[in-house]
Scaffold this motif. Structure first.
Motif, PDB file in Angstrom:
ATOM      1  N   LYS A 184     -16.643  84.805   4.361  1.00 45.92           N
ATOM      2  CA  LYS A 184     -15.476  84.416   3.564  1.00 45.92           C
ATOM      3  C   LYS A 184     -14.858  83.046   3.956  1.00 45.92           C
ATOM      4  N   THR A 185     -15.066  82.762   5.273  1.00 45.77           N
ATOM      5  CA  THR A 185     -14.627  81.114   5.512  1.00 45.77           C
ATOM      6  C   THR A 185     -15.534  80.149   4.988  1.00 45.77           C
ATOM      7  N   ILE A 186     -16.777  80.414   4.868  1.00 44.01           N
ATOM      8  CA  ILE A 186     -17.650  79.586   4.233  1.00 44.01           C
ATOM      9  C   ILE A 186     -17.387  79.559   2.695  1.00 44.01           C
ATOM     10  N   LYS A 187     -17.199  80.916   2.208  1.00 42.52           N
ATOM     11  CA  LYS A 187     -16.874  80.838   0.670  1.00 42.52           C
ATOM     12  C   LYS A 187     -15.545  79.931   0.145  1.00 42.52           C
ATOM     13  N   GLY A 188     -14.597  80.228   1.101  1.00 45.40           N
ATOM     14  CA  GLY A 188     -13.367  79.720   0.971  1.00 45.40           C
ATOM     15  C   GLY A 188     -13.474  78.290   1.072  1.00 45.40           C
ATOM     16  N   LYS A 189     -14.468  77.724   1.926  1.00 47.29           N
ATOM     17  CA  LYS A 189     -14.527  76.003   1.886  1.00 47.29           C
ATOM     18  C   LYS A 189     -15.570  75.619   0.894  1.00 47.29           C
ATOM     19  N   LYS A 193     -21.585  79.298  -2.792  1.00 49.64           N
ATOM     20  CA  LYS A 193     -20.791  80.270  -3.752  1.00 49.64           C
ATOM     21  C   LYS A 193     -20.914  81.790  -3.413  1.00 49.64           C
ATOM     22  N   ALA A 194     -22.055  82.148  -2.641  1.00 48.85           N
ATOM     23  CA  ALA A 194     -22.215  83.632  -1.966  1.00 48.85           C
ATOM     24  C   ALA A 194     -23.107  83.228  -0.813  1.00 48.85           C
ATOM     25  N   GLY A 247     -18.283  89.472  -3.343  1.00 50.91           N
ATOM     26  CA  GLY A 247     -18.838  88.111  -3.874  1.00 50.91           C
ATOM     27  C   GLY A 247     -19.324  87.415  -2.553  1.00 50.91           C
ATOM     28  N   LEU A 248     -19.459  88.152  -1.553  1.00 52.22           N
ATOM     29  CA  LEU A 248     -19.999  87.273  -0.333  1.00 52.22           C
ATOM     30  C   LEU A 248     -21.614  87.302  -0.312  1.00 52.22           C
ATOM     31  N   SER A 249     -22.061  88.213  -0.816  1.00 50.01           N
ATOM     32  CA  SER A 249     -23.637  88.306  -1.216  1.00 50.01           C
ATOM     33  C   SER A 249     -24.080  88.069  -2.549  1.00 50.01           C
ATOM     34  N   ASP A 250     -25.080  87.459  -2.822  1.00 51.11           N
ATOM     35  CA  ASP A 250     -25.686  86.770  -3.982  1.00 51.11           C
ATOM     36  C   ASP A 250     -26.108  88.052  -4.905  1.00 51.11           C
ATOM     37  N   ALA A 251     -25.338  88.284  -5.839  1.00 56.52           N
ATOM     38  CA  ALA A 251     -25.819  89.562  -6.977  1.00 56.52           C
ATOM     39  C   ALA A 251     -26.979  89.199  -7.682  1.00 56.52           C
ATOM     40  N   ASP A 269     -28.357  76.840   0.115  1.00 57.12           N
ATOM     41  CA  ASP A 269     -27.231  77.322  -0.519  1.00 57.12           C
ATOM     42  C   ASP A 269     -26.553  78.478   0.391  1.00 57.12           C
ATOM     43  N   TYR A 270     -27.404  78.902   1.165  1.00 60.79           N
ATOM     44  CA  TYR A 270     -26.862  80.308   1.899  1.00 60.79           C
ATOM     45  C   TYR A 270     -26.649  79.891   3.353  1.00 60.79           C
ATOM     46  N   TYR A 271     -25.811  81.088   3.911  1.00 63.06           N
ATOM     47  CA  TYR A 271     -25.418  80.867   5.387  1.00 63.06           C
ATOM     48  C   TYR A 271     -26.372  81.565   6.044  1.00 63.06           C
ATOM     49  N   THR A 272     -26.617  82.930   5.723  1.00 63.68           N
ATOM     50  CA  THR A 272     -27.620  83.844   6.444  1.00 63.68           C
ATOM     51  C   THR A 272     -28.668  84.543   5.608  1.00 63.68           C
TER      52      THR A 272
END
Lengths: 443, 299
Positions: A184-189, A193-194, A247-251, A269-272
């Motif tokens: 959420k923090t990463i998406k918030g900043k 996107k996901a 919306g944290l995971s890419d659909a 584009d992704y964190y994990t």
């Protein structure tokens, strides 16, 4: 007491000694002749069946083996991995001769009837003692060992260290709540996107491998003995579905297989990404030429109890081979040590394929440690993760004849839950019902 | 003096012997395999088993009829077949009419329209895989550049879009066949009929409705029935595009048979599903033979 010629008993041991000496001499002469003729004659020819991963590397290993064993020649037949199981089965059914082969752990239960058990071969006990639990469980069926490890792999978290630091996060998540919060923090900043990407395709190492990893990391089983789903399974599924809902995971990643999800992660584009550990290797996420996260893709343990699931690929021997002794030498060379006791191929696989080992202690080798560090992994942590990894059969009935069919179905249900078309509660119910139906069908 | 071509007394056996190679091939490659599959469907047989399975009676049929995955695959097959054939027929007919109108460039259009027919199934599937790709696919690029879509979509990731994407890709391959059949039928309609209709004051739609369609109806029936039989057995496109997913959304019967036999190793149940699929296809063929205009079969 003497004989009729008055000779004493004292002479008998002397004659016996002489006869023994002559016999030993003759045996030695005959043996040396035999060895010479064997060395000078036709070598034993082994047929080795492999799938098509780094064929040139395997050829190098076989050349090294032949150098160490001049009385054995190995002919390798390569089969594309997608057709490997079916082709080998056809070869077996048609009595095509072969001696040694690669074996998938998921096919072991079907092939155990014709593979050679290795428990009674010389040196097996010592090798078993040094095997990781994951390797031993993967290669054992109904109490018998059927292989030596080609490699093992566990599911671990690959994270983007650069993105993590840009978001002001100090360390990768240690709990699932923390994982969601970091995303959420990463998406918030607006760093992603996901932030979470997963291999969720319904075939191959699909979503159920990730699911089983999550369940194992919470210390549970997905299906118990009665084929009911566990509370850990429901908790994992609820958490995972929540990441899609929020919306944290890419659909769009719901149809990505492990390779495609790794490529997506390599886009930066992704964190994990939770996946097989070798995707963090220099051939994937840390490939300087192809990956935008090279140098920043690090491997971390799974959250909560840090347990995980894994699998092994192994070298086995055809039980019908008339050359089992030579085949055992080959399998031992490839899966364990050469004659000097050195782990030749397991060490090289770490460097050349980012493939981790099945026998303890390999991580202590300086070249192995250097390879692991080159792809952002701490050798001690990789070793610890491997030690914590359990085979899939500890979490689900992986060695049941119906498992593959169940997994494909379960993957479909999982996609429906993650896509919001089923609730997690409905999902686990369907998993359990299907398992019970199939178990009844194939009992 | 005309040469008499007729059957002479005593020549029947040698002439029938000429059919022997065809008979042997038909037996070897069609009849015996079909019978063998029917036999397997009555046995409890696992791939990789070291011994032949026992007689299972109707167990495999009972199992597949109770299996929700088979029901899903059946309905998917039906939907896939009906929609793909409908699309192919309507589009194929429209293009055939356009070609028959002798519009400028129609000759080139024939070439373009028939091209997909020459593309191998596997190439067709790979091409559509790229077109539907969620990251760099041409469909996403087109729709986004036209403003019809605000972001790239994963067309093969949701059940509804995946099924329709597969149907469209398959229909694209069927269209040229429909064009070829219908265009040939259109060309065989005597020009006098059109002239008479126009003399009687018939407009374009009236000509199509009362002259063209009735005269090409037998060809339409042939094209539709062939397409239905093929689409019932479609495998390649599903295997390469979606592997039956997401979930079971695009699993059709032929792909299900493959899964059951070669992925799950249940040869008995796979054979039972294959027999059901063969029965459906056979029924379609019977319909085809019934509705085919009389005399066509013997030509």
């Amino acid at each position: 007491m003497g004989d009729s010629l008055g000779r004493t008993e004292k002479g008998k041991p002397m004659r016996a000694m002489t006869r023994l000496a002559v016999t030993v001499f003759l045996v030695a002469v005959i043996s040396s002749f035999t060895v010479v003729s064997a060395q000078g004659g036709e070598p034993t020819r082994l047929k080795f069946i492999a799938w098509n991963f780094q064929v040139e590397t395997v050829k190098e290993f076989l050349a090294q083996f032949e150098g160490e064993n001049p009385d054995v020649k190995v002919e390798m037949e390569v089969i594309p991995s997608a057709q490997f199981a079916a082709k080998v089965q056809l070869m077996k059914n048609s009595n095509t001769p072969f001696d040694a082969l690669y074996v998938f752990d998921h096919i072991l239960s079907q092939w155990a009837s014709w593979l050679e058990p290795l428990d009674n071969y010389e040196g097996t006990d010592a090798l078993k003692a040094s095997m990781l639990p994951l390797a031993r469980q993967s290669m054992t069926y109904k109490g018998k060992l059927y292989g030596l490890p080609y490699y093992t792999s566990y599911f671990g978290m690959v994270y983007n260290d650069k993105m993590m630091k840009a978001a002001g996060i100090a360390a990768p998540p240690r709990t699932y709540d923390e994982w969601a919060q970091q995303a959420k923090t990463i998406k918030g900043k607006n760093l992603s996107k996901a932030p979470l990407i997963w291999p969720v395709k319904h075939t191959g190492w699909g979503g159920m491998w990730v699911m089983n990893t999550m369940v194992a990391s919470r210390g549970g089983k997905l299906l118990d003995e009665a084929l009911n789903t566990s509370p850990e399974a429901l908790a994992s599924l609820k958490w995972w579905a929540g990441t899609y809902r929020d919306g944290l995971s890419d659909a769009n990643g719901i149809e990505l297989d492990p390779n495609e999800s790794a490529r997506a992660f390599m886009s930066g584009d992704y964190y994990t990404l939770l996946t097989a550990n070798f995707f963090a290797g220099a051939q994937w996420a840390n490939d300087k030429d192809k990956s935008k996260v090279a140098g920043a893709a690090h491997l971390a343990a799974t959250p909560e109890q840090h347990k995980t699931v894994g699998f092994a690929r192994m070298y086995g021997i055809n039980g019908a081979s008339p050359r089992k002794e030579a085949a055992w030498r080959l399998v031992k060379f490839l899966g364990a040590t050469n004659k000097r006791g050195d782990y030749v191929t397991p060490k090289q696989w770490v460097e050349k394929g980012a493939l981790t080992w099945g026998l303890r202690g390999i991580e202590k080798d300086s070249s192995v440690a250097a390879s692991l560090r080159s792809w952002g992994a701490d050798p001690a942590q990789v070793a610890a993760n491997l030690e914590n990894a359990v085979h899939m059969s500890e979490v689900v009935p992986f060695q049941s004849v119906w498992y593959a069919e169940w997994e494909l179905y379960a993957n479909g249900v999982l996609q429906n839950v993650l896509g919001g078309r089923l609730t997690p509660e409905e999902g686990v119910q369907q998993w359990s019902k299907r398992a019970k139906d199939l178990a009844a069908r194939y009992k | 003096m005309p040469i008499r071509v007729g059957r002479r007394r005593g020549s029947g056996l040698p002439l029938r012997l000429l059919n022997l190679p065809a008979l042997v091939l038909t037996l070897g490659f069609s009849v015996i395999p079909i019978l063998y599959v029917a036999y397997l469907s009555l046995r409890d047989l696992r791939l990789g088993a070291t011994s032949a399975g026992g007689f299972a009676g109707w167990d495999n049929y009972r199992f597949i009829l109770a299996d929700s995955s088979v029901a899903t695959a059946f309905w998917n097959t039906l939907y896939f077949s009906v929609l793909s054939v409908a699309i192919a027929t309507i589009v194929g007919l429209a293009i055939a009419l356009l070609l028959d109108s002798d519009a400028p460039g129609a000759g080139w259009l024939v070439l373009g329209a028939v091209l997909p027919w020459a593309v191998p199934e596997i190439v067709n599937a790979l091409m559509w895989q790229w077109i539907y790709n969620p990251t760099y696919g041409a469909l996403n690029g087109l729709l986004v550049s036209l403003g019809l879509l605000d972001a790239y979509r994963a067309w093969l990731s949701t059940p509804v879009s995946a099924l329709h994407a597969v149907i469209f890709a398959y229909a694209w391959k069927l269209v040229p066949f429909v064009i070829i059949i219908l265009y040939a039928a259109l060309r065989s309609i005597p020009a006098e009929l059109y002239e008479s209709a126009q003399t009687d004051g018939a407009g374009f739609w009236a000509v199509v409705r009362f002259v063209t369609l009735p005269l090409i109806a037998p060809a339409v029936v042939v094209a539709v029935l062939f397409c239905v039989v093929w689409s019932m057995r479609a495998f390649d496109i599903v295997y390469l595009l979606t592997r039956g997913g997401p979930g079971e959304a695009t699993t059709v019967l032929s792909y299900f048979v493959f899964l059951k036999a070669f992925e799950f190793g249940d040869l008995g149940a796979a054979a039972a599903v294959a027999c059901v699929l063969a029965a459906i296809t056979f029924a379609m063929t019977c319909v085809y033979l019934r509705v085919l205009p009389k005399g066509t079969e013997s030509r």
